[in-house]
Motif scaffolding. Structure first.
Motif, mmCIF file in Angstrom:
data_model
loop_
_atom_site.group_PDB
_atom_site.id
_atom_site.type_symbol
_atom_site.label_atom_id
_atom_site.label_comp_id
_atom_site.label_asym_id
_atom_site.label_seq_id
_atom_site.Cartn_x
_atom_site.Cartn_y
_atom_site.Cartn_z
ATOM 1 N N VAL A 169 0.865 -1.179 0.000
ATOM 2 C CA VAL A 169 0.000 0.000 0.000
ATOM 3 C C VAL A 169 0.900 1.227 0.000
ATOM 4 O O VAL A 169 1.738 1.389 0.884
ATOM 5 N N SER A 170 0.752 2.090 -0.994
ATOM 6 C CA SER A 170 1.622 3.257 -1.107
ATOM 7 C C SER A 170 1.213 4.360 -0.138
ATOM 8 O O SER A 170 0.088 4.387 0.371
ATOM 9 N N SER A 171 2.127 5.296 0.089
ATOM 10 C CA SER A 171 1.814 6.453 0.930
ATOM 11 C C SER A 171 0.672 7.258 0.324
ATOM 12 O O SER A 171 -0.186 7.779 1.037
ATOM 13 N N GLU A 172 0.657 7.345 -1.004
ATOM 14 C CA GLU A 172 -0.413 8.087 -1.678
ATOM 15 C C GLU A 172 -1.769 7.443 -1.437
ATOM 16 O O GLU A 172 -2.773 8.134 -1.232
ATOM 17 N N GLN A 173 -1.819 6.115 -1.465
ATOM 18 C CA GLN A 173 -3.070 5.416 -1.216
ATOM 19 C C GLN A 173 -3.533 5.633 0.228
ATOM 20 O O GLN A 173 -4.728 5.812 0.482
ATOM 21 N N LEU A 174 -2.592 5.638 1.159
ATOM 22 C CA LEU A 174 -2.947 5.869 2.553
ATOM 23 C C LEU A 174 -3.455 7.291 2.762
ATOM 24 O O LEU A 174 -4.423 7.516 3.493
ATOM 25 N N LEU A 175 -2.824 8.264 2.120
ATOM 26 C CA LEU A 175 -3.301 9.646 2.206
ATOM 27 C C LEU A 175 -4.717 9.753 1.652
ATOM 28 O O LEU A 175 -5.560 10.461 2.205
ATOM 29 N N GLU A 176 -4.979 9.052 0.575
ATOM 30 C CA GLU A 176 -6.295 9.103 -0.069
ATOM 31 C C GLU A 176 -7.374 8.500 0.814
ATOM 32 O O GLU A 176 -8.492 9.025 0.901
ATOM 33 N N LYS A 177 -7.056 7.406 1.493
ATOM 34 C CA LYS A 177 -8.074 6.669 2.241
ATOM 35 C C LYS A 177 -8.201 7.073 3.707
ATOM 36 O O LYS A 177 -9.273 6.921 4.296
ATOM 37 N N VAL A 178 -7.135 7.594 4.281
ATOM 38 C CA VAL A 178 -7.130 7.818 5.729
ATOM 39 C C VAL A 178 -7.241 9.307 6.101
ATOM 40 O O VAL A 178 -7.812 9.646 7.129
ATOM 41 N N VAL A 213 8.151 2.242 -2.786
ATOM 42 C CA VAL A 213 6.831 1.760 -3.183
ATOM 43 C C VAL A 213 5.795 2.017 -2.103
ATOM 44 O O VAL A 213 4.754 2.636 -2.331
ATOM 45 N N GLY A 214 6.045 1.514 -0.883
ATOM 46 C CA GLY A 214 5.062 1.695 0.168
ATOM 47 C C GLY A 214 5.285 0.737 1.326
ATOM 48 O O GLY A 214 6.416 0.383 1.656
ATOM 49 N N TYR A 215 4.190 0.274 1.904
ATOM 50 C CA TYR A 215 4.233 -0.560 3.111
ATOM 51 C C TYR A 215 3.351 -1.794 2.935
ATOM 52 O O TYR A 215 2.378 -1.774 2.195
ATOM 53 N N ARG A 216 3.707 -2.841 3.699
ATOM 54 C CA ARG A 216 2.866 -4.037 3.668
ATOM 55 C C ARG A 216 3.070 -4.853 4.946
ATOM 56 O O ARG A 216 4.074 -4.694 5.639
ATOM 57 N N ILE A 217 2.098 -5.686 5.225
ATOM 58 C CA ILE A 217 2.235 -6.684 6.279
ATOM 59 C C ILE A 217 2.256 -8.042 5.575
ATOM 60 O O ILE A 217 1.236 -8.508 5.072
ATOM 61 N N PRO A 218 3.442 -8.648 5.441
ATOM 62 C CA PRO A 218 3.569 -9.896 4.645
ATOM 63 C C PRO A 218 2.717 -11.028 5.203
ATOM 64 O O PRO A 218 2.399 -11.050 6.391
#
Length: 218
Positions: A169-178, A213-218
């Motif tokens: 999940v990218s930082s941009e996606q987190l900004l958009e959703k949160v 790219v972003g962050y993830r929980i594998p």
């Protein structure tokens, strides 16, 4: 989890927005139909809380526009008219749900949560991954059975990461959703929130950074 509240009474609009923000939603506010359409054109909203009787562009036209666009946005229509024929008319325009005024905020948020579940693939009421257990309805988080207290934005970020099921999940996606539309796109708020979240989640580290790219929980 992003919501647009369209209500021409500023005090009520702000009260609705504040209530939903307490439940970790990112909320934008528009006071008329024209402003609502402008925001809908540039942002992807999960749920639209739409007062039917708004100025400039009527709520009915806003509803029709959203439906015609094919957007996945779910519509909760609000109105002071409580007659059955009015509710039927609103649903006939393409609204997904209808709530007459006056209403209890707890019912409003319950309906928003229900509509949000329709915007995403079916998911269990309790999310689990890598020893984490998230109960969105109760806003409870635990790791390996140990309760963890999170701030609203930390809870929302963690929920987005778990919902991604291992995907980045990218930082941009987190900004958009949160966060809402007032957030500075060049802010480091995602990085700061992630640092706090990692600290609260403890060891061994759960959230992985994928460089560039972003962050993830594998």
């Amino acid at each position: 989890m992003r919501v647009l509240v369209v209500e021409d009474e500023p005090i009520l609009a702000d009260a609705i927005a504040e209530w939903l923000r307490r439940e970790a939603f990112a909320v934008d506010v528009a006071l008329d139909g024209d402003s609502a359409l402008e925001r809908l054109a540039v942002n992807d909203y999960d749920v639209l809380v739409l007062d039917r009787d708004i100025p400039v562009v009527h709520g009915d036209e806003v509803c029709r526009s959203v439906v015609a666009s094919g957007a996945a946005t779910r519509i909760l229509m609000l109105t002071a008219a409580a007659a059955v024929r009015d509710r039927v008319a609103g649903l006939g325009l393409g609204a997904d749900d209808y709530l007459p005024k006056p209403f209890a905020f707890v019912e409003l948020s319950a309906r928003v949560h229900a509509l949000l579940r329709r915007t995403r693939p079916a998911a269990p009421p309790v999310l689990e991954r890598a020893g984490l257990r998230i109960d969105p309805a109760r806003r409870e988080v635990s790791r390996d059975g140990q309760a963890i207290a999170l701030a609203n934005k930390e809870f929302a970020v963690l929920t987005e990461l778990v919902r991604a099921e291992g995907a980045v999940v990218s930082s941009e996606q987190l900004l958009e959703k949160v966060w809402d539309e007032n957030i500075d796109p060049f802010t480091n708020v995602v990085r700061v929130t992630m640092m706090k979240l990692r600290r609260k989640l403890g060891d061994p580290p759960l959230v992985e950074t994928v460089s560039g790219v972003g962050y993830r929980i594998p």
